[in-house]
Design an enzyme around this catalytic site. Structure first.
Site, PDB file in Angstrom:
ATOM      1  N   HIS A  68       0.836  -1.216   0.000  1.00 54.68           N
ATOM      2  CA  HIS A  68       0.000   0.000   0.000  1.00 54.68           C
ATOM      3  C   HIS A  68       0.863   1.255   0.000  1.00 54.68           C
ATOM      4  O   HIS A  68       1.851   1.354   0.722  1.00 54.68           O
ATOM      5  CB  HIS A  68      -1.011  -0.010   1.151  1.00 54.68           C
ATOM      6  CG  HIS A  68      -0.468   0.135   2.527  1.00 54.68           C
ATOM      7  ND1 HIS A  68      -0.273   1.364   3.129  1.00 54.68           N
ATOM      8  CD2 HIS A  68      -0.116  -0.787   3.458  1.00 54.68           C
ATOM      9  CE1 HIS A  68       0.171   1.194   4.363  1.00 54.68           C
ATOM     10  NE2 HIS A  68       0.292  -0.094   4.591  1.00 54.68           N
ATOM     11  N   ASP A 177       5.952   2.411   7.132  1.00 57.19           N
ATOM     12  CA  ASP A 177       4.713   1.672   6.906  1.00 57.19           C
ATOM     13  C   ASP A 177       3.901   2.459   5.879  1.00 57.19           C
ATOM     14  O   ASP A 177       3.296   3.474   6.226  1.00 57.19           O
ATOM     15  CB  ASP A 177       3.955   1.527   8.225  1.00 57.19           C
ATOM     16  CG  ASP A 177       2.598   0.861   8.081  1.00 57.19           C
ATOM     17  OD1 ASP A 177       2.316   0.305   7.009  1.00 57.19           O
ATOM     18  OD2 ASP A 177       1.824   0.916   9.056  1.00 57.19           O
ATOM     19  N   GLU A 207      -5.238   1.746   2.365  1.00 57.56           N
ATOM     20  CA  GLU A 207      -5.110   0.593   3.256  1.00 57.56           C
ATOM     21  C   GLU A 207      -5.287   0.994   4.705  1.00 57.56           C
ATOM     22  O   GLU A 207      -5.885   0.255   5.499  1.00 57.56           O
ATOM     23  CB  GLU A 207      -3.734  -0.060   3.054  1.00 57.56           C
ATOM     24  CG  GLU A 207      -3.554  -1.399   3.774  1.00 57.56           C
ATOM     25  CD  GLU A 207      -3.007  -1.289   5.199  1.00 57.56           C
ATOM     26  OE1 GLU A 207      -2.963  -2.318   5.893  1.00 57.56           O
ATOM     27  OE2 GLU A 207      -2.642  -0.165   5.634  1.00 57.56           O
ATOM     28  N   GLU A 208      -4.768   2.164   5.060  1.00 56.79           N
ATOM     29  CA  GLU A 208      -4.766   2.597   6.459  1.00 56.79           C
ATOM     30  C   GLU A 208      -6.154   2.944   6.976  1.00 56.79           C
ATOM     31  O   GLU A 208      -6.334   3.174   8.176  1.00 56.79           O
ATOM     32  CB  GLU A 208      -3.824   3.787   6.639  1.00 56.79           C
ATOM     33  CG  GLU A 208      -2.352   3.486   6.386  1.00 56.79           C
ATOM     34  CD  GLU A 208      -1.713   2.606   7.453  1.00 56.79           C
ATOM     35  OE1 GLU A 208      -2.446   2.169   8.365  1.00 56.79           O
ATOM     36  OE2 GLU A 208      -0.504   2.351   7.369  1.00 56.79           O
ATOM     37  N   HIS A 319       3.470   3.146  13.643  1.00 56.79           N
ATOM     38  CA  HIS A 319       2.430   4.181  13.737  1.00 56.79           C
ATOM     39  C   HIS A 319       2.786   5.254  14.762  1.00 56.79           C
ATOM     40  O   HIS A 319       1.907   5.884  15.352  1.00 56.79           O
ATOM     41  CB  HIS A 319       1.063   3.576  14.046  1.00 56.79           C
ATOM     42  CG  HIS A 319       0.403   2.969  12.840  1.00 56.79           C
ATOM     43  ND1 HIS A 319      -0.943   3.065  12.604  1.00 56.79           N
ATOM     44  CD2 HIS A 319       0.904   2.274  11.795  1.00 56.79           C
ATOM     45  CE1 HIS A 319      -1.245   2.449  11.473  1.00 56.79           C
ATOM     46  NE2 HIS A 319      -0.117   1.959  10.970  1.00 56.79           N
TER      47      HIS A 319
END
Length: 351
Positions: A68, A177, A207-208, A319
């Site tokens: 992603h 990420d 995606e997130e 994150h």
């Protein structure tokens, strides 16, 4: 794979692209892959889909590999009378890590700002013992309301401002990420010469915020096999017991067994393990108790389902403001993935 192309990775990491606003990173990826793939196109939701034809494909088998390209970020929701910007998150943030973080508000003109909150000197004793909630933060652009509103309006995306650096043997920066895996997929497309079946390398969107791009791409491509590329938790840090570590940095790419959205197909798990062994690389297995990846979208949205699994890069501080990955794990992902795609026709896929 010999060495990480640090300049390319830094470019990919720092190019903005929060969920729903992936146009800049999509354009940058196209610049890298347009001359090495047989075909590429963008679907209606914004996924960038590339195709490399396989060497033997009598049954028109398709393999979807997804990374992603969106990153966690924010969206402007309000500008107050003093020019301070309020926002909503797009993706999950650890609130305690955003204090004083620099951000870029992407309006008609990009403006750099700082995440602000009430200073500790002005907090009550009770407030000092509590974690500041994300909705208590604001963005300080250093400008009055009238000037802010010349360039910024509700709905504008907000990304983090930070360069990639080396810390010891580690790569450290924002949005690893999943930009570290975007990089890995780019390098795979550049490296692979004779995949067994047609490879659909997909750089997914959103995606997130719920695997939205992978669902659309999985449905549209209808793959027989699927491999997601993402990061996973490396809890190899002080204060966490061994049984909760998930993965460890520098111990090799992780072959996913489970996350909260997917029980990986054991046939793909064994194929990925075998592929790592064929290139004499270490690997580790991953059971992620919380959090999901594009694996779920690939596995479920094909017409008859896909034989799906995932490769993961172990990561610390996931994150948070800055994330950390070991470059040997990234290199292992590329080498293992190339071998997996080249030998897809050599594994047994029957139950």
């Amino acid at each position: 794979m010999k060495n990480i192309n640090f300049d390319l990775l830094n470019d990919i990491v720092t190019t903005p692209g929060i969920p729903g606003f992936e146009h800049a990173i999509r354009k940058r990826i196209i610049e890298e892959i347009k001359d090495v793939v047989d075909e590429y196109y963008t679907d209606n939701i914004g996924n960038l889909i590339t195709v490399i034809k396989g060497k033997r494909n009598p049954e028109d088998k398709k393999v979807m590999v997804a990374a992603h390209m969106d990153e966690i970020g924010f969206m402007v929701s309000h500008i107050d009378d003093n020019g301070f910007v309020k926002f909503i998150p797009l993706g999950g943030f650890d609130p305690k890590t955003v204090t004083s973080m620099r951000v870029i508000v992407h309006g008609s003109k990009d403006l750099i700002g700082v995440m602000g909150s009430k200073p500790v000197h002005s907090m009550s004793p009770e407030e000092r013992n509590k974690v500041v909630k994300l909705d208590e933060y604001f963005i300080d652009l250093g400008l009055p309301k009238e000037e802010v509103e010349q360039y910024i309006q509700p709905g504008n995306p907000i990304s983090r401002k930070q360069d990639l650096i080396k810390v010891g043997n580690m790569l450290n920066g924002k949005s690893l990420d999943d930009r570290i895996c975007v990089y890995a997929l780019i390098e795979t497309l550049k490296t692979i010469k004779n995949p067994a079946y047609d490879v659909y390398g997909v750089f997914t969107v959103q995606e997130e915020v719920g695997l939205r791009g992978a669902h659309v791409a999985g449905h549209g491509i209808d793959p027989d096999f699927g491999i997601a590329l993402d990061v996973t938790v490396a809890n190899d840090i002080p204060g966490i017991p061994a049984e909760k570590k998930v993965t460890a940095m520098g111990n090799g790419v992780a072959v996913k067994l489970y996350d909260s959205g997917t029980i990986c197909d054991i046939r793909m798990v064994e194929h990925l393990k075998r592929s790592a062994s064929l290139v004499d690389l270490p690997f580790q297995t991953e059971i992620l108790p919380a959090g999901g990846t594009d694996t779920a979208g690939i596995q479920r949205m094909a017409k008859n389902g896909a034989i799906a699994g995932a490769l993961s890069v172990p990561m610390r501080y996931l994150h948070q403001t800055t994330e950390m990955a070991h470059e040997e794990d990234v290199k292992g992902m590329v080498t293992t993935l190339v071998k997996a795609l080249e030998t897809m026709d050599e594994s047994t896929w029957e139950y």
